[in-house]
Design an enzyme around this catalytic site. Sequence first.
Site, PDB file in Angstrom:
ATOM      1  N   ILE A  23       2.943  -0.333   7.231  1.00 12.41           N
ATOM      2  CA  ILE A  23       3.269   1.265   7.865  1.00 12.41           C
ATOM      3  C   ILE A  23       3.638   1.226   9.260  1.00 12.41           C
ATOM      4  O   ILE A  23       2.255   0.709   9.916  1.00 12.41           O
ATOM      5  CB  ILE A  23       1.691   2.137   7.176  1.00 12.41           C
ATOM      6  CG1 ILE A  23       2.454   3.484   7.943  1.00 12.41           C
ATOM      7  CG2 ILE A  23       1.091   1.939   8.306  1.00 12.41           C
ATOM      8  CD1 ILE A  23       3.560   4.156   7.249  1.00 12.41           C
ATOM      9  N   SER A  51       9.181   0.695   3.715  1.00 13.32           N
ATOM     10  CA  SER A  51       8.681   2.129   2.642  1.00 13.32           C
ATOM     11  C   SER A  51       8.856   3.391   3.331  1.00 13.32           C
ATOM     12  O   SER A  51       9.174   4.271   3.033  1.00 13.32           O
ATOM     13  CB  SER A  51       8.135   2.065   1.508  1.00 13.32           C
ATOM     14  OG  SER A  51       6.613   1.570   1.613  1.00 13.32           O
ATOM     15  N   GLU A  52       7.716   3.348   4.376  1.00 12.77           N
ATOM     16  CA  GLU A  52       7.826   4.362   5.124  1.00 12.77           C
ATOM     17  C   GLU A  52       7.205   4.559   6.397  1.00 12.77           C
ATOM     18  O   GLU A  52       7.094   3.171   6.861  1.00 12.77           O
ATOM     19  CB  GLU A  52       6.247   5.526   4.275  1.00 12.77           C
ATOM     20  CG  GLU A  52       5.961   5.894   3.157  1.00 12.77           C
ATOM     21  CD  GLU A  52       5.721   5.553   2.072  1.00 12.77           C
ATOM     22  OE1 GLU A  52       5.466   4.253   1.668  1.00 12.77           O
ATOM     23  OE2 GLU A  52       5.673   5.598   1.041  1.00 12.77           O
ATOM     24  N   THR A  53       7.430   5.129   7.359  1.00  9.26           N
ATOM     25  CA  THR A  53       7.326   5.586   8.643  1.00  9.26           C
ATOM     26  C   THR A  53       6.756   6.538   9.332  1.00  9.26           C
ATOM     27  O   THR A  53       7.243   7.892   8.827  1.00  9.26           O
ATOM     28  CB  THR A  53       8.311   5.585  10.113  1.00  9.26           C
ATOM     29  OG1 THR A  53       8.930   3.832   9.776  1.00  9.26           O
ATOM     30  CG2 THR A  53       8.366   5.216  10.871  1.00  9.26           C
ATOM     31  N   HIS A  82      -0.654   5.424   1.721  1.00  9.14           N
ATOM     32  CA  HIS A  82      -1.055   3.851   2.672  1.00  9.14           C
ATOM     33  C   HIS A  82      -0.695   4.547   4.175  1.00  9.14           C
ATOM     34  O   HIS A  82      -0.898   4.013   4.790  1.00  9.14           O
ATOM     35  CB  HIS A  82      -0.567   2.376   2.296  1.00  9.14           C
ATOM     36  CG  HIS A  82       0.843   2.149   2.635  1.00  9.14           C
ATOM     37  ND1 HIS A  82       2.106   2.947   1.959  1.00  9.14           N
ATOM     38  CD2 HIS A  82       1.647   1.443   3.679  1.00  9.14           C
ATOM     39  CE1 HIS A  82       3.545   2.428   2.554  1.00  9.14           C
ATOM     40  NE2 HIS A  82       3.038   1.656   3.681  1.00  9.14           N
TER      41      HIS A  82
END
Lengths: 294, 294
Positions: A23, A51-53, A82
Site C-alpha cells: 500500500i 490496488s490501493e493508495t 490492508h
Amino acid sequence: MGLTVPFKQVDVFTEVPFKGNPIAVINFLDIDESEVTQEQLQAIAIWTNLSETSFLFKPSDEKYDYKLRIFTSLSELPFAGHPTIGSCKAFLEFTQNTTATSLVQECRAGAIPLTVNEGLISFKAALFDFEGISDEVITGYEQSLGLKFIVAPALLRTGPNWVVALVEDAETCFNANPNFTMLTEQTKQNKHCGVILAGVKKNASIKNSYEMRAFSPLDKVDEDPVCGSGSVALARYLQELYKFEETTKITISQGGRLGRDGHIVASIIKETDGSTSYHVAGHAITVVNGKITL
Amino acid sequence: MGLTVPFKQVDVFTEVPFKGNPIAVINFLDIDESEVTQEQLQAIAIWTNLSETSFLFKPSDEKYDYKLRIFTSLSELPFAGHPTIGSCKAFLEFTQNTTATSLVQECRAGAIPLTVNEGLISFKAALFDFEGISDEVITGYEQSLGLKFIVAPALLRTGPNWVVALVEDAETCFNANPNFTMLTEQTKQNKHCGVILAGVKKNASIKNSYEMRAFSPLDKVDEDPVCGSGSVALARYLQELYKFEETTKITISQGGRLGRDGHIVASIIKETDGSTSYHVAGHAITVVNGKITL
C-alpha cells in the site's frame, strides 16, 4: 503543485519484504485537506498502479487519531483492510509513535478502532453485512471458478462487496484457476467486487486455519495478494455458518499462487454486551521510505 | 535481506508529476551484482506492480556509465524505452551529476548511447528489426481493435516485439476501444508483445506529429501509458513506409485515454556514414525519492 510530503510503501500481512500486499501511504498530516483535490488523489492512485493508495489527513475531531482516504485506480473506497493496517503502521512511523496500543481511524465507513500489540496491528470492522445470493448467481460463479462450493456462498458488504465461497479444502482453493473473462462479466453484472474463495487446512495444527484467495478482476487486479476486507467477509460468513458461541480466531494464509506469503488473523469476538464483533490483524513492514512530489 | 539502498520512482515522458509513465529505479551501484539474486529482482518487480522496475548496477567495463537490468512482473527484458530514460534520470540524480551530456548504458541488448540536453534525455535504439506479417494476422488485429489499418502493419523487434499499425488519423487512434480478450489471445498465439497503434495529427503545427497507443494485454497491463520502445518501433516503421532521406523528427503524444499526457520525440537520424539510426527523447521527473529495504 510542487508540494513535497512524506511517502511510504508498506508491505502488509507480512514481516518479510515483498511477501505481503503493498500500500502506498502519503502523509498529508501537515497540510489542510482542502489543499489537494479529489482529482489529484485519484491521479496519484492511478499512477502508483497499486490496488490501493491511501492518504493520511488531520482528523475532523480529536476523538480520532487521523483521517484516512483510500483510493483504488478507479475510485475512492469507504474502507479497505490492508490499507488500514499499512496506513496505521505508516502513521506510527511518521509520528514516531512507538508506544500507542490503541488508535481510532476516521474514514468514510466511520470510526475504525485499531489496536497495536507487539507489532501486530488489528482493526475492528465497521462493515460486515451478510446477504444471501440466488442459486443462479452461485451456479455462474461455480462455472467461472471451475469448481463446486461445499455450502451456499453469501454476499458480504465489508467495504467492498465480496461474495464468500467455501471449497472442500485448502488445496482445492490454492489450485483454483478461474476463467477471469467470465468472472469479470459476472461480477460486473451482479455488482459484486469479486469472490473470496477459502478452504480449510485439514491437517493444520491450528484449528480454523484457512487458505484464502481474493479474485476481483473488475478492479484491474485479477487477484488481490492478501486481502483484509476479504478476511472480515470470511470470518463473518463462518460465524453465520458455524454459529460460534465463543470468541474464535481464524488464521488465514493467502498469496501463495502469486509468490506472496501473507498471514492474517481474523477474530470473531464475543463482546461483554452479547454482541459479536469482527477484527483483522496482521503485521506490516515499511519497504519504501521517502518523499513524494506532487 | 535487510539491505537498504536508494530508491526513486520516476515519471517518464513528462515534466508534470503523474502525467507520464512511472518506473521504479533501485540503486545497486554500491553493491556487487552477485549480492542479489534473479529471484529477488523479480520479486521486487512483481511487488512494485509497475509495468517495469529497473536496477542500476556497476558496469562490467569502464566504457559504460552503469549497467541497467529491467524487469516486468513476468520476466527480465533485454531493453525497454521508458525505463532507460527514467533510469538515466535517476542515475544522474543518485550520482549528483549535473553536467553529463552523453552516457552509455550497459544492458542485455548491448551498449545504449544516451545524450542529455537541457533535461531532455535521448537514447539511441540498439534494436529495430523490421519484419512483415501475414494478411491473416493483420485481419485478426483489425478485428480485435475494431478498425481498419491504412497500410499493412509490420512486426518491429525493439526489445519487445511490437506490431505497428497506422490508422487514418489521431482521433481514430485516440478513440480505439480494443477487445482485450481477443487481443490477448492473438498476441499470445502470434508471440507478439502487443500492438502500437498510431494516427497522424492532420492539423498539427508540427509535421510528423502522431497520436500513439500501446496495447500489451499479455503483460498484465492492457495499455501502456507512454511507451519508449513503441516509439522506436513507430519511427522505424515510418522510415520503411516513407523512406525519409533526411534526418526526421516524429513528435508523439500518448496516454490521453489513461489520464496521462506523455510527450515523446522519436528521431530518424541519417548518420554521416550513410546509415540510419533511431533515437527516442523525453523528459523525466522524480516523483518518489527515498530508500527501499530488501
